[in-house]
Scaffold this motif. Sequence first.
Motif, PDB file in Angstrom:
ATOM      1  N   GLU A 159       0.835  -1.203   0.000  1.00 25.70           N
ATOM      2  CA  GLU A 159       0.000   0.000   0.000  1.00 25.70           C
ATOM      3  C   GLU A 159       0.866   1.248   0.000  1.00 25.70           C
ATOM      4  OE1 GLU A 159      -2.594  -0.297   3.317  1.00 25.70           O
ATOM      5  OE2 GLU A 159      -3.929  -1.791   2.397  1.00 25.70           O
ATOM      6  N   VAL A 160       1.972   1.222   0.733  1.00 24.85           N
ATOM      7  CA  VAL A 160       2.886   2.373   0.723  1.00 24.85           C
ATOM      8  C   VAL A 160       3.491   2.530  -0.672  1.00 24.85           C
ATOM      9  CG1 VAL A 160       5.005   3.317   1.707  1.00 24.85           C
ATOM     10  CG2 VAL A 160       3.341   2.182   3.195  1.00 24.85           C
ATOM     11  N   GLN A 161       3.914   1.417  -1.237  1.00 23.23           N
ATOM     12  CA  GLN A 161       4.482   1.476  -2.593  1.00 23.23           C
ATOM     13  C   GLN A 161       3.438   1.992  -3.593  1.00 23.23           C
ATOM     14  OE1 GLN A 161       6.200  -2.315  -3.710  1.00 23.23           O
ATOM     15  NE2 GLN A 161       7.254  -2.518  -1.681  1.00 23.23           N
ATOM     16  N   PHE A 162       2.177   1.552  -3.399  1.00 23.52           N
ATOM     17  CA  PHE A 162       1.111   1.977  -4.300  1.00 23.52           C
ATOM     18  C   PHE A 162       0.880   3.474  -4.209  1.00 23.52           C
ATOM     19  CE2 PHE A 162      -3.437   2.227  -5.539  1.00 23.52           C
ATOM     20  CZ  PHE A 162      -3.331   1.703  -6.805  1.00 23.52           C
ATOM     21  N   ARG A 238       0.524  -0.357 -12.150  1.00 25.95           N
ATOM     22  CA  ARG A 238      -0.365  -1.488 -12.399  1.00 25.95           C
ATOM     23  C   ARG A 238       0.180  -2.764 -11.739  1.00 25.95           C
ATOM     24  NH1 ARG A 238      -4.441  -2.777 -15.940  1.00 25.95           N
ATOM     25  NH2 ARG A 238      -4.682  -5.026 -16.358  1.00 25.95           N
ATOM     26  N   ALA A 239       1.524  -2.929 -11.828  1.00 29.92           N
ATOM     27  CA  ALA A 239       2.113  -4.125 -11.236  1.00 29.92           C
ATOM     28  C   ALA A 239       1.855  -4.174  -9.723  1.00 29.92           C
ATOM     29  CB  ALA A 239       3.609  -4.166 -11.527  1.00 29.92           C
ATOM     30  N   ILE A 240       2.021  -3.026  -9.069  1.00 26.90           N
ATOM     31  CA  ILE A 240       1.781  -2.985  -7.610  1.00 26.90           C
ATOM     32  C   ILE A 240       0.317  -3.241  -7.331  1.00 26.90           C
ATOM     33  CG2 ILE A 240       1.826  -1.490  -5.579  1.00 26.90           C
ATOM     34  CD1 ILE A 240       4.266  -0.086  -6.835  1.00 26.90           C
ATOM     35  N   ALA A 241      -0.583  -2.681  -8.119  1.00 29.29           N
ATOM     36  CA  ALA A 241      -2.016  -2.875  -7.896  1.00 29.29           C
ATOM     37  C   ALA A 241      -2.364  -4.337  -8.043  1.00 29.29           C
ATOM     38  CB  ALA A 241      -2.816  -2.017  -8.874  1.00 29.29           C
ATOM     39  N   GLU A 242      -1.787  -5.022  -9.046  1.00 26.15           N
ATOM     40  CA  GLU A 242      -2.073  -6.442  -9.225  1.00 26.15           C
ATOM     41  C   GLU A 242      -1.580  -7.272  -8.033  1.00 26.15           C
ATOM     42  OE1 GLU A 242      -0.282  -7.284 -12.949  1.00 26.15           O
ATOM     43  OE2 GLU A 242      -1.987  -6.556 -14.139  1.00 26.15           O
ATOM     44  N   LYS A 243      -0.397  -6.903  -7.477  1.00 28.88           N
ATOM     45  CA  LYS A 243       0.081  -7.614  -6.285  1.00 28.88           C
ATOM     46  C   LYS A 243      -0.871  -7.408  -5.105  1.00 28.88           C
ATOM     47  CE  LYS A 243       5.026  -7.555  -7.329  1.00 28.88           C
ATOM     48  NZ  LYS A 243       6.349  -7.073  -6.877  1.00 28.88           N
ATOM     49  N   ILE A 244      -1.385  -6.193  -4.970  1.00 26.75           N
ATOM     50  CA  ILE A 244      -2.341  -5.923  -3.872  1.00 26.75           C
ATOM     51  C   ILE A 244      -3.565  -6.802  -4.018  1.00 26.75           C
ATOM     52  CG2 ILE A 244      -3.897  -4.183  -2.921  1.00 26.75           C
ATOM     53  CD1 ILE A 244      -1.721  -2.104  -3.487  1.00 26.75           C
ATOM     54  N   ILE A 245      -4.085  -6.926  -5.295  1.00 28.27           N
ATOM     55  CA  ILE A 245      -5.261  -7.757  -5.522  1.00 28.27           C
ATOM     56  C   ILE A 245      -4.938  -9.217  -5.192  1.00 28.27           C
ATOM     57  CG2 ILE A 245      -6.810  -8.618  -7.314  1.00 28.27           C
ATOM     58  CD1 ILE A 245      -6.564  -5.866  -8.662  1.00 28.27           C
ATOM     59  N   GLU A 246      -3.712  -9.627  -5.570  1.00 28.90           N
ATOM     60  CA  GLU A 246      -3.320 -11.010  -5.304  1.00 28.90           C
ATOM     61  C   GLU A 246      -3.264 -11.311  -3.802  1.00 28.90           C
ATOM     62  OE1 GLU A 246       0.558 -13.914  -6.118  1.00 28.90           O
ATOM     63  OE2 GLU A 246       0.404 -11.962  -7.116  1.00 28.90           O
TER      64      GLU A 246
END
Length: 894
Positions: A159-162, A238-246
């Motif tokens: 979340e911080v990275q996002f 987008r990559a960070i968002a996908e990791k959050i969803i995962e």
Amino acid sequence: MSQLWKNLRITTKFTAGFGVFLVLLMMIAITGYLSLQYVRSAEKTIQASTEIETIVIEMEHAMEKAHRLHGDFFLHYPLIGFTRAHDLYAQQSAKQIATVLTNSSRLREVFDDANNRTARKDNHVDLNLYIASAKRFSDTSAQSVELVKQLADPMDGLEVQFEFATAAAQHETAAYAYPKELVEHMASSSKDYLITHQRHFMQASFNALAILQKEIVKDTAIQETEKNKILETLSQWRAIAEKIIEVDVAIKGIINDFSLQTEATDSAAATLITQAKEDVGRAQLRISHAHTFAVGIMAVITLTGLFLAAIIARLFNNSITRNIISLTNSAMEFQQGNLHVIADLEDRPDELGDLARSFNAMAVKIRGLVDNLEHKVEERTAKLIESEKRFRTIIENTPQGILIADKENQQFLYANPSIAKMLGYDNPLELIGKNVTDIHLQQDWDTIRKTTQETRFLEDTLCLRKNGTTFYADIFGREFKYADKACRIGFFQDTTEKRNLQGQLERARKMEAIGLLAGGVAHDLNNILSGIVSYPELLLLQLSPDSPLRRPLNVIRESGQRAAAVVSDLLTVARGVASTREIANLNTLIIEYLASPEQCEIQSSHHRVTCREDLDPGIAHISCSPIHIKKCILNLMINAMDAIQVEGDVTISTCNRKITGGEINSTEVPAGDYVVLTLADTGHGIQDADLPHIFEPFYTKKIMGKSGTGLGLAVVWSSMQDHGGSITVETSKDGTAFHLFFPAAPKEVQIQHSQLTLEQLQGNGESILIVDDEPLQLDIASRILQTLNYRVHCVNSGEEAIAYMRTGQADLVLLDMIMSPGISGLKTFEEILQFHPGQKACIVSGFAESSDVQMVQALGAEGFIKKPYSIEQLGQAVMEGLCGKKASGMKCNR
């Protein structure tokens, strides 16, 4: 069978009965032991089942609390942050999980116990399922916390990275209007996702991202380099968002797994608890069956034992008890006086037959002894009566008082005549029934009771006479039986005489100690006063009658004489009065004193005090030193008049008195014939606190130096001691009376009076050797003796006197007793007698007579004179030394 039982010995019969009883006891013990083992097995089953139930309940409570804390963790970490939520919920959940794992180990140990394995072999499936579910929950809980940490770690979480990626995208597109709007829409939708975790918000962000990427590619206004940079930033976002969803998907899977695990563990726990309760019920039923079985067996054994006991008791009664009763009746008849009774069991083969034969033999012997018993009893009774008479005679005539008191109520049961006399009762029977408190002061009751219980000896205890007076006694007591009662016997010894002797001894020692100090001072003062007394007298012989110097010289001499009188008092206290005595009549001495200037002076200062006389004309003579007797009267008269504050009477009286042992305490006045001088006043009396100290030197209640020296009564006491007499005091608030007891002189002794004039004291030129270590004394003695027509030679030591007498001679040696340094007067006279046997001598001393003076007199010295001395005193002493007898008005042939 009956005959066989009768022929058995009693010990055999008892052994058989005891064997039957022992068999029954063993059967009861075995039954009890088997029942106990069965019950213990059931109790172990109950204990194990109860422990399983307790552990499962504890694990369920811990699992439930861990689930709740884990849910609170997921619920609150978005609001309060990961770190705080981890501390508040995740760590607490982990502790509860650890408790569950610990209890699962305990649960496994209980199931694996060898004593419980058979009882629970069908329950292992549920146990394994329950323990596996607990471990699965522990693992998935740790995984979920780790996933949340990846997502929400404040340092490097997704979340911080996002947020950083969103901020970077906004920054890169800030210069372009259309891309900027898309970025803002993308950021808003993603933020809603992070709050609600609903997938359509993140899909809206992805849609906005796709449109934005296409617009940027088409836009020719953006430089290629800048375009690549923006596209790179958006790709990272987008990559960070996908990791959050995962991560969110994984977390949701774990939460769903928690629900499944909870259902599994709840079911397994319920099964285990139910099975444990069923095991407890079965074990309790086993215990109930064991109890019923044991009670039944013991009841059968007990009934059997009672039946056998009844049979054995009947057999014993027929063969033993009846015979014992018969033998007992014979013994009781024998005891009551029937000495001809016979036990008829001698034909029995058992112990009772032995006892009957022994009884009959004993009865025969006793009948033989009883024939002479009455005669012996009469003899011993007569001896006992005689012994009791002797004992009673001793008890009733012993000087010790004896009291016997009941220990409980403290009342007297016996008193001997001696204690009755001590306590002032006419008859010992008057004390019977009185209490211990009746012979002691009330303030001492508690102390007497307490001390009597703790000790057996009471020293110097105050006892109360019938008339209210008191005396001291030593009491020795002990407990004993008297008239079938617990009593205490007390032996009383009157200690009044002992206490009086102790008091007199203490006073004598104190007087001796103070007197030694006073004597040393007096000796030096006498040497000093010699010049003050003697020189004025020598000067007066050389002056004309009308010389103006005669008055001041007389004043000097009188002052010296008064000082010498004080020194004389000190010497009286220190060494006693001079041993030179004469026979005198006490009435004459009193009359001479009452007419003296000293009495006139005392009377003038106490003009409201009347002095009365009551003199017995028939009193005996006494051997005394008249000057010291008058001194005693003077001191007593001063004290008596000073004790009368306003007006009153002082009475001086005399009488003859014969003292016996029972009339006055022999420690104060020994038995004998006395002439008693009594001087009584009507003053305020002497205080109790002062009475023990009145005869001590320098003890006075007057102003020292003005109205008293503190030596008056000390001089009186010392004078009475040296005269072999005694002094007693009676005092009250109405006045004080001093009684002086003088030993009466033999009737055939005649009173002699002698007085020499100055002309009669003149010598015939005899030679006098004066020996004294004081130059002043040598000068005074030589001047006086030269005035009296003697030839004088002076030496200042005993050694010089011995040297002089070796080659010369003297008609008389005037010898000082104490000389320092050098040898004493006694040693000097002993040496002179070696070469001048029969040498005449006269002793001079600043002290009263001592043992050395008496030894010199025993060697032949005649005269004795005490410093300071007058011309008349020295002249008379020299005449006595030369003549070998008391000087009289006639000249001796010298």
